[in-house]
Design an enzyme around this catalytic site. Sequence first.
Site, PDB file in Angstrom:
ATOM      1  N   ASP A  67       0.820  -1.218   0.000  1.00 17.05           N
ATOM      2  CA  ASP A  67       0.000   0.000   0.000  1.00 17.05           C
ATOM      3  C   ASP A  67       0.851   1.265   0.000  1.00 17.05           C
ATOM      4  O   ASP A  67       2.075   1.216   0.174  1.00 17.05           O
ATOM      5  CB  ASP A  67      -0.968  -0.008   1.192  1.00 17.05           C
ATOM      6  CG  ASP A  67      -0.317  -0.492   2.492  1.00 17.05           C
ATOM      7  OD1 ASP A  67       0.922  -0.405   2.610  1.00 17.05           O
ATOM      8  OD2 ASP A  67      -1.044  -0.965   3.371  1.00 17.05           O
ATOM      9  N   ASN A 136      -7.749  -3.022  14.219  1.00 16.70           N
ATOM     10  CA  ASN A 136      -9.131  -3.315  13.806  1.00 16.70           C
ATOM     11  C   ASN A 136      -9.191  -4.522  12.867  1.00 16.70           C
ATOM     12  O   ASN A 136     -10.228  -4.817  12.297  1.00 16.70           O
ATOM     13  CB  ASN A 136      -9.763  -2.086  13.131  1.00 16.70           C
ATOM     14  CG  ASN A 136      -9.011  -1.664  11.874  1.00 16.70           C
ATOM     15  OD1 ASN A 136      -8.028  -2.298  11.485  1.00 16.70           O
ATOM     16  ND2 ASN A 136      -9.474  -0.606  11.241  1.00 16.70           N
ATOM     17  N   HIS A 138      -7.353  -4.864  10.065  1.00 13.54           N
ATOM     18  CA  HIS A 138      -7.044  -4.616   8.638  1.00 13.54           C
ATOM     19  C   HIS A 138      -5.763  -5.342   8.238  1.00 13.54           C
ATOM     20  O   HIS A 138      -4.872  -5.588   9.054  1.00 13.54           O
ATOM     21  CB  HIS A 138      -7.014  -3.118   8.310  1.00 13.54           C
ATOM     22  CG  HIS A 138      -5.814  -2.362   8.773  1.00 13.54           C
ATOM     23  ND1 HIS A 138      -5.833  -0.995   8.932  1.00 13.54           N
ATOM     24  CD2 HIS A 138      -4.563  -2.744   9.111  1.00 13.54           C
ATOM     25  CE1 HIS A 138      -4.639  -0.591   9.324  1.00 13.54           C
ATOM     26  NE2 HIS A 138      -3.861  -1.629   9.454  1.00 13.54           N
ATOM     27  N   GLU A 143      -9.723  -2.158   5.239  1.00 12.51           N
ATOM     28  CA  GLU A 143     -10.352  -1.879   6.527  1.00 12.51           C
ATOM     29  C   GLU A 143     -11.621  -2.726   6.677  1.00 12.51           C
ATOM     30  O   GLU A 143     -12.212  -3.160   5.681  1.00 12.51           O
ATOM     31  CB  GLU A 143     -10.718  -0.387   6.602  1.00 12.51           C
ATOM     32  CG  GLU A 143      -9.538   0.571   6.408  1.00 12.51           C
ATOM     33  CD  GLU A 143      -8.636   0.697   7.634  1.00 12.51           C
ATOM     34  OE1 GLU A 143      -8.633  -0.209   8.490  1.00 12.51           O
ATOM     35  OE2 GLU A 143      -7.918   1.716   7.723  1.00 12.51           O
TER      36      GLU A 143
END
Length: 242
Positions: A67, A136, A138, A143
């Site tokens: 990313d 979380n 990801h 996400e």
Amino acid sequence: MNILTFDSGDKLNEAGANIIAGLIQTQPTAVLGLATGGTPVGIYERLVSGFRRGLLSFRGVTAFNLDEYVGLDRQHPQSYYSYMQKHLFAHIDLPAEQAHIPDGNAADLQAECERYDRLIAEAGQIDLQLLGIGHNGHIGFNEPAHALIRGTHVVDLAEETRKANARFFGSADEVPKQAITMGVGTILKAKTILLVVRGADKADIVRRALTGPITTECPASLLQTHPHLVVLLDKDAAGRLP
Ligand code: PGA
């Protein structure tokens, strides 16, 4: 799934670097999927050290990073381009044209996502994908959501992610709001996935991801479906596993 727990960060880094170095030694033209963030820094340090000692060469390797932030200058110290230069690429013999990172400043981001997917397809399968995990759940910047996207795409970063990454910037406000990320379809297509997690703050998400229901609300839980998942944990990150 093969879960290995280490009682020190050093041993974890050594194990991670040995897996990657072992692949490159047996397969000098390996295709690597690489990650950024705090987690892989020590692994990259050991790979650099292996290169300096003449134990491995990256000349034939092709690398794809997961990313990149949207709208951050490539030379910004917190761009993933800068991160990869600082921690790995500037210190090894990987040819620049074989080191790929999405361009978060492309005029046409959609076209850039398509270009990135095309490059990955042309390289063939990713042999080993290195991954961290967000609090979380990801992976890359995929996400939690009702539905996940297979290929490379632009994503709005979760507030939680921006807060977590504020430690690298001056404040959460300075963290970009969007990123380009490889999709979960691409990640799951890698032959081997190497998930590395450290720290007690990740113990809950490690338990959810590895033993909880498989759900897009915890993207890392999809890794349970992968036939060759290797998980390296320090003892704190493993603390809540049954
Ligand atoms: P970290 O990030 O390595 O900085 O904890 C991992 C991630 O968000 O995927």
